[in-house]
Write an enzyme that holds these catalytic residues in place. Structure first.
Site, PDB file in Angstrom:
ATOM      1  N   ASP A  10       0.826  -1.208   0.000  1.00  0.00           N
ATOM      2  CA  ASP A  10       0.000   0.000   0.000  1.00  0.00           C
ATOM      3  C   ASP A  10       0.863   1.262   0.000  1.00  0.00           C
ATOM      4  O   ASP A  10       1.850   1.349   0.738  1.00  0.00           O
ATOM      5  CB  ASP A  10      -0.893   0.043   1.239  1.00  0.00           C
ATOM      6  CG  ASP A  10      -1.788  -1.175   1.385  1.00  0.00           C
ATOM      7  OD1 ASP A  10      -1.365  -2.279   1.017  1.00  0.00           O
ATOM      8  OD2 ASP A  10      -2.908  -1.018   1.894  1.00  0.00           O
ATOM      9  N   HIS A  42      -1.091   4.509  -0.492  1.00  0.00           N
ATOM     10  CA  HIS A  42      -2.120   5.370   0.102  1.00  0.00           C
ATOM     11  C   HIS A  42      -1.815   6.864  -0.017  1.00  0.00           C
ATOM     12  O   HIS A  42      -1.865   7.611   0.955  1.00  0.00           O
ATOM     13  CB  HIS A  42      -2.320   5.010   1.573  1.00  0.00           C
ATOM     14  CG  HIS A  42      -3.293   3.880   1.777  1.00  0.00           C
ATOM     15  ND1 HIS A  42      -4.609   3.957   1.368  1.00  0.00           N
ATOM     16  CD2 HIS A  42      -3.141   2.652   2.330  1.00  0.00           C
ATOM     17  CE1 HIS A  42      -5.223   2.823   1.667  1.00  0.00           C
ATOM     18  NE2 HIS A  42      -4.352   2.000   2.237  1.00  0.00           N
ATOM     19  N   ASP A  73      -4.186  -0.317  -3.319  1.00  0.00           N
ATOM     20  CA  ASP A  73      -4.329   0.801  -2.382  1.00  0.00           C
ATOM     21  C   ASP A  73      -3.307   1.901  -2.674  1.00  0.00           C
ATOM     22  O   ASP A  73      -2.513   2.306  -1.827  1.00  0.00           O
ATOM     23  CB  ASP A  73      -4.242   0.324  -0.932  1.00  0.00           C
ATOM     24  CG  ASP A  73      -5.533  -0.311  -0.446  1.00  0.00           C
ATOM     25  OD1 ASP A  73      -6.409  -0.591  -1.291  1.00  0.00           O
ATOM     26  OD2 ASP A  73      -5.681  -0.522   0.777  1.00  0.00           O
ATOM     27  N   ASP A 123      -6.297   7.254  -1.487  1.00  0.00           N
ATOM     28  CA  ASP A 123      -7.085   7.437  -0.253  1.00  0.00           C
ATOM     29  C   ASP A 123      -6.182   7.662   0.959  1.00  0.00           C
ATOM     30  O   ASP A 123      -5.059   7.188   1.034  1.00  0.00           O
ATOM     31  CB  ASP A 123      -8.019   6.257   0.026  1.00  0.00           C
ATOM     32  CG  ASP A 123      -9.322   6.335  -0.753  1.00  0.00           C
ATOM     33  OD1 ASP A 123      -9.679   7.447  -1.173  1.00  0.00           O
ATOM     34  OD2 ASP A 123      -9.971   5.291  -0.939  1.00  0.00           O
ATOM     35  N   ARG A 124      -6.747   8.383   1.916  1.00  0.00           N
ATOM     36  CA  ARG A 124      -6.110   8.760   3.181  1.00  0.00           C
ATOM     37  C   ARG A 124      -4.989   9.775   2.955  1.00  0.00           C
ATOM     38  O   ARG A 124      -5.075  10.888   3.415  1.00  0.00           O
ATOM     39  CB  ARG A 124      -5.641   7.530   3.959  1.00  0.00           C
ATOM     40  CG  ARG A 124      -6.793   6.673   4.473  1.00  0.00           C
ATOM     41  CD  ARG A 124      -6.336   5.737   5.587  1.00  0.00           C
ATOM     42  NE  ARG A 124      -7.443   4.970   6.127  1.00  0.00           N
ATOM     43  CZ  ARG A 124      -8.230   5.347   7.129  1.00  0.00           C
ATOM     44  NH1 ARG A 124      -8.027   6.521   7.683  1.00  0.00           N
ATOM     45  NH2 ARG A 124      -9.203   4.576   7.568  1.00  0.00           N
ATOM     46  N   ASN A 149      -8.608  -2.830  -2.207  1.00  0.00           N
ATOM     47  CA  ASN A 149      -9.984  -2.521  -1.795  1.00  0.00           C
ATOM     48  C   ASN A 149     -10.280  -1.028  -1.872  1.00  0.00           C
ATOM     49  O   ASN A 149     -11.447  -0.629  -1.943  1.00  0.00           O
ATOM     50  CB  ASN A 149     -10.266  -3.049  -0.385  1.00  0.00           C
ATOM     51  CG  ASN A 149      -9.383  -2.424   0.667  1.00  0.00           C
ATOM     52  OD1 ASN A 149      -8.158  -2.543   0.601  1.00  0.00           O
ATOM     53  ND2 ASN A 149      -9.971  -1.762   1.645  1.00  0.00           N
ATOM     54  N   HIS A 150      -9.244  -0.192  -1.892  1.00  0.00           N
ATOM     55  CA  HIS A 150      -9.464   1.254  -1.983  1.00  0.00           C
ATOM     56  C   HIS A 150      -9.551   1.754  -3.416  1.00  0.00           C
ATOM     57  O   HIS A 150      -9.803   2.953  -3.620  1.00  0.00           O
ATOM     58  CB  HIS A 150      -8.388   2.013  -1.214  1.00  0.00           C
ATOM     59  CG  HIS A 150      -8.685   2.148   0.244  1.00  0.00           C
ATOM     60  ND1 HIS A 150      -9.346   3.225   0.786  1.00  0.00           N
ATOM     61  CD2 HIS A 150      -8.450   1.301   1.269  1.00  0.00           C
ATOM     62  CE1 HIS A 150      -9.482   3.056   2.096  1.00  0.00           C
ATOM     63  NE2 HIS A 150      -8.945   1.892   2.408  1.00  0.00           N
ATOM     64  N   HIS A 173      -3.780  -8.397  -3.174  1.00  0.00           N
ATOM     65  CA  HIS A 173      -3.841  -7.313  -2.201  1.00  0.00           C
ATOM     66  C   HIS A 173      -4.265  -7.791  -0.813  1.00  0.00           C
ATOM     67  O   HIS A 173      -3.609  -7.502   0.187  1.00  0.00           O
ATOM     68  CB  HIS A 173      -4.810  -6.217  -2.658  1.00  0.00           C
ATOM     69  CG  HIS A 173      -4.927  -5.100  -1.652  1.00  0.00           C
ATOM     70  ND1 HIS A 173      -3.918  -4.191  -1.440  1.00  0.00           N
ATOM     71  CD2 HIS A 173      -5.907  -4.781  -0.770  1.00  0.00           C
ATOM     72  CE1 HIS A 173      -4.274  -3.353  -0.484  1.00  0.00           C
ATOM     73  NE2 HIS A 173      -5.471  -3.688  -0.060  1.00  0.00           N
ATOM     74  N   ARG A 191     -12.399  -6.797   9.920  1.00  0.00           N
ATOM     75  CA  ARG A 191     -12.784  -5.580   9.200  1.00  0.00           C
ATOM     76  C   ARG A 191     -14.290  -5.502   8.961  1.00  0.00           C
ATOM     77  O   ARG A 191     -14.798  -4.453   8.590  1.00  0.00           O
ATOM     78  CB  ARG A 191     -12.084  -5.538   7.839  1.00  0.00           C
ATOM     79  CG  ARG A 191     -10.582  -5.519   7.902  1.00  0.00           C
ATOM     80  CD  ARG A 191      -9.995  -5.592   6.502  1.00  0.00           C
ATOM     81  NE  ARG A 191      -8.552  -5.722   6.531  1.00  0.00           N
ATOM     82  CZ  ARG A 191      -7.693  -4.706   6.496  1.00  0.00           C
ATOM     83  NH1 ARG A 191      -8.151  -3.475   6.452  1.00  0.00           N
ATOM     84  NH2 ARG A 191      -6.398  -4.909   6.520  1.00  0.00           N
ATOM     85  N   HIS A 205      -2.332  -4.716   2.419  1.00  0.00           N
ATOM     86  CA  HIS A 205      -3.643  -4.501   3.050  1.00  0.00           C
ATOM     87  C   HIS A 205      -3.594  -4.152   4.537  1.00  0.00           C
ATOM     88  O   HIS A 205      -4.567  -3.642   5.065  1.00  0.00           O
ATOM     89  CB  HIS A 205      -4.481  -5.763   2.834  1.00  0.00           C
ATOM     90  CG  HIS A 205      -5.953  -5.627   3.076  1.00  0.00           C
ATOM     91  ND1 HIS A 205      -6.684  -4.526   2.709  1.00  0.00           N
ATOM     92  CD2 HIS A 205      -6.840  -6.495   3.638  1.00  0.00           C
ATOM     93  CE1 HIS A 205      -7.962  -4.723   3.022  1.00  0.00           C
ATOM     94  NE2 HIS A 205      -8.078  -5.897   3.589  1.00  0.00           N
TER      95      HIS A 205
END
Length: 557
Positions: free
Chosen positions: A301, A303, A330, A333-334, A362-363, A411, A459, A486
């Site tokens: 990731d 991110h 990923d 995001d964030r 997943n993002h 992922h 999760r 992840h």
């Protein structure tokens, strides 16, 4: 049956409180896993204390274990139905999963319990706005069967084509209509003038094959209306000459990004559209061959942490055919430089498709992007059109890779049933938003667990799987190793399941608060033994994580 003495009970209560204080200190130091362990010990000594359960729920949420957070918060509510923080923690976890309606119910209960709490009132109001927005979007949404490609309405080769562009035709058309109306108004009645001018405009549009309706066909604005984006003479940023994305362009673009300069939309369209063409041709599971004597790097990731991504390239070299990478989902995001990150990765993909491989996380989905900042960032730095375009292109990202027929890279993780073969993964129809169950969901969301067998996901999506599951999957498919991402890890990586599974995470000091290292893995053929390199976060401009997320999400971050 012997009963616990009063003295022992009091001693346990006192010890539980001491451990809770230690857990609180660990939490303050952003050591959330340690805090969870300590809260668990306190709960074992005094399981009837709602505060311990709510605090552990908060720590789970910090690790994005929202399913576990909901379970703990629900237990706190069960113990004390008037404990407002239990509803608060559960509502925040629901919100983080995109379950706005469930979150709204909990925040309404917080408001009932604490009617004079201004913070509760503020969060309830924002949650109500989110639910209303969701209902509106559902009401105007187009059925999947009727949706059409955004990308196919755009031809980057004609974007900003200058005075000969179709958009310019609209400008000329409007000018002609206004002039004609003005002339007619001087000599005839207004009604006649309107009719004649309207007919003239319609004929003009038909002749020029740029009918007004074309701009709204299938519910989308087309290039003829929204892509009037000539590259201004004063634009000093990176430029693509023709159709070819070169290394010089990518280097110039990355230098601009370092200085917080944006790429011109004209070139952003070209990069995203060309990447789409490349990804569309790939299968859902991509086989990668690393020749003997060559190496290959897998990253986890990122991110939206641009400056840490650029640091990876400083440490390990830029992507090239001689120095290939796989980024394992990923990307966005964030972190608040997600646009720069995705354009950098996509640009390298355009430059040399075999130099960089990209796997969906997943993002890379509408629901996550809406909550965790990418959608807002794209609207701010590019346009609404790009929001739709990225959502479409993310659906073309492959789901898994196999390196040298031995290393399975995905992922999230493995599956809820045994017997899944690589051929089953290749057969997945991935061109959609991630479903809430099935192979594609589990690929993107699942996590390993220390215990054998399978368990519920911490999760709230996917599942947890043990070492026995990993070993059976590897044996069934004649593989040696699972590499996945992840999950944030203190050292940037973690080796589990007797060395058969490695988690790699490449966003150090995740969200500017976790204090973790980042890592990447180098494999060298023919042995393909993993060599893990760790690194620390580097400084970045003072732009906070989640800076482009909704007001509601920023309240909790």
């Amino acid at each position: 049956m012997p009963t616990m003495s009063a003295a022992t009970a009091n001693s346990n209560l006192s010890l539980a409180e001491q451990i809770k204080q230690q857990a609180n200190e660990a939490f303050k130091a952003n050591k959330f896993s340690q805090a969870i362990d300590l809260y668990t010990k306190a709960i074992e000594l005094n399981g009837g204390n709602a505060v311990y359960w709510a605090n552990r729920a908060f720590a789970h949420a910090k690790l994005e274990e929202y399913g576990s957070a909901i379970q703990d918060a629900s237990k706190a509510i069960e113990i004390d139905p008037k404990y407002s923080k239990g509803y608060y923690r559960r509502g925040a976890a629901y919100l983080s999963m995109g379950k706005f309606k469930e979150a709204l119910k909990d925040f309404q209960q917080v408001k009932r319990i604490s009617p004079n709490d201004p913070d509760a009132s503020k969060k309830l109001k924002e949650c109500e706005k989110a639910v209303m927005k969701l209902k509106f979007e559902e009401a105007i949404s187009v059925p999947t069967s009727e949706q059409h490609s955004v990308a196919e309405s755009i031809d980057f080769r004609t974007i900003g084509a200058g005075t000969g562009s179709s958009y310019h035709s609209y400008q000329v058309t409007a000018a002609v209509a206004v002039a004609l109306m003005a002339i007619l108004l001087l000599v005839v009645r207004p009604i006649v003038a309107t009719v004649v001018a309207s007919a003239a405009v319609l004929i003009f549009l038909v002749v020029n094959k740029t009918g007004w309706w074309a701009g709204y066909s299938d519910g989308f604005l087309t290039k003829s209306q929204v892509l009037n984006i000539d590259v201004e003479p004063q634009y000093a940023g990176a430029r693509i000459e023709g159709d070819v994305v070169t290394l010089d362009f990518v280097k110039k673009m990355m230098d601009d990004f370092k200085n917080q300069k944006l790429l011109h939309k004209r070139y952003a369209f070209q990069i995203v559209l060309q990447t789409r063409e490349i990804l569309m041709a790939l299968p859902s599971l991509v086989d990668i061959n690393v020749p003997d004597g060559k190496h290959f790097t897998v990253c986890g990731d990122v991110h939206g942490q641009l400056f840490d991504l650029l640091n990876i390239f400083e440490l390990n070299g830029l992507p090239s055919e001689e120095n290939p990478y796989l980024f394992n989902g990923d990307f966005v995001d964030r972190g608040s430089f997600s646009v720069e990150v995705i354009l950098t990765l996509f640009a390298f993909k355009c430059m040399s498709p075999s130099a960089i491989h990209l796997s969906r996380g997943n993002h890379e989905s509408k629901s996550m992007n809406k909550i965790y900042g990418f959608e807002g960032e794209v609207r701010s730095k590019l346009s609404d059109k790009f929001v739709e375009l990225f959502a479409e292109v993310f659906c073309y990202l492959p789901l898994a890779h196999v390196i040298n027929e031995k290393i399975f890279v995905v992922h999230g993780g493995l599956f809820s049933t045994d017997g899944v073969k690589l051929s089953d993964i290749r057969a997945i129809d991935r061109f959609c938003e991630p479903p809430e169950e099935g192979l594609m969901c589990e690929i993107l969301w699942s996590d390993p667990q220390p215990n054998p067998g399978r368990g519920p996901s911490k999760r709230g999506v996917g599942l947890s799987f043990g070492g026995d599951v990993t070993k059976r999957f590897l044996k069934d498919n004649n593989l040696d190793l699972v590499v996945r991402s992840h999950e944030v890890k203190d050292e940037g990586y973690e080796i589990d399941h007797d060395g058969k599974l490695i988690t790699v995470f490449s966003a150090p000091n995740y969200c500017d608060q976790m204090g973790n290292k980042g890592a990447f893995i180098r494999f060298e053929a023919p042995t393909m033994e993993p060599k893990i390199v760790t690194f620390s976060a580097v400084p970045h401009p003072d732009v906070k994580p989640m800076a482009y997320a909704s007001n509601f999400m920023r309240m909790f971050n």
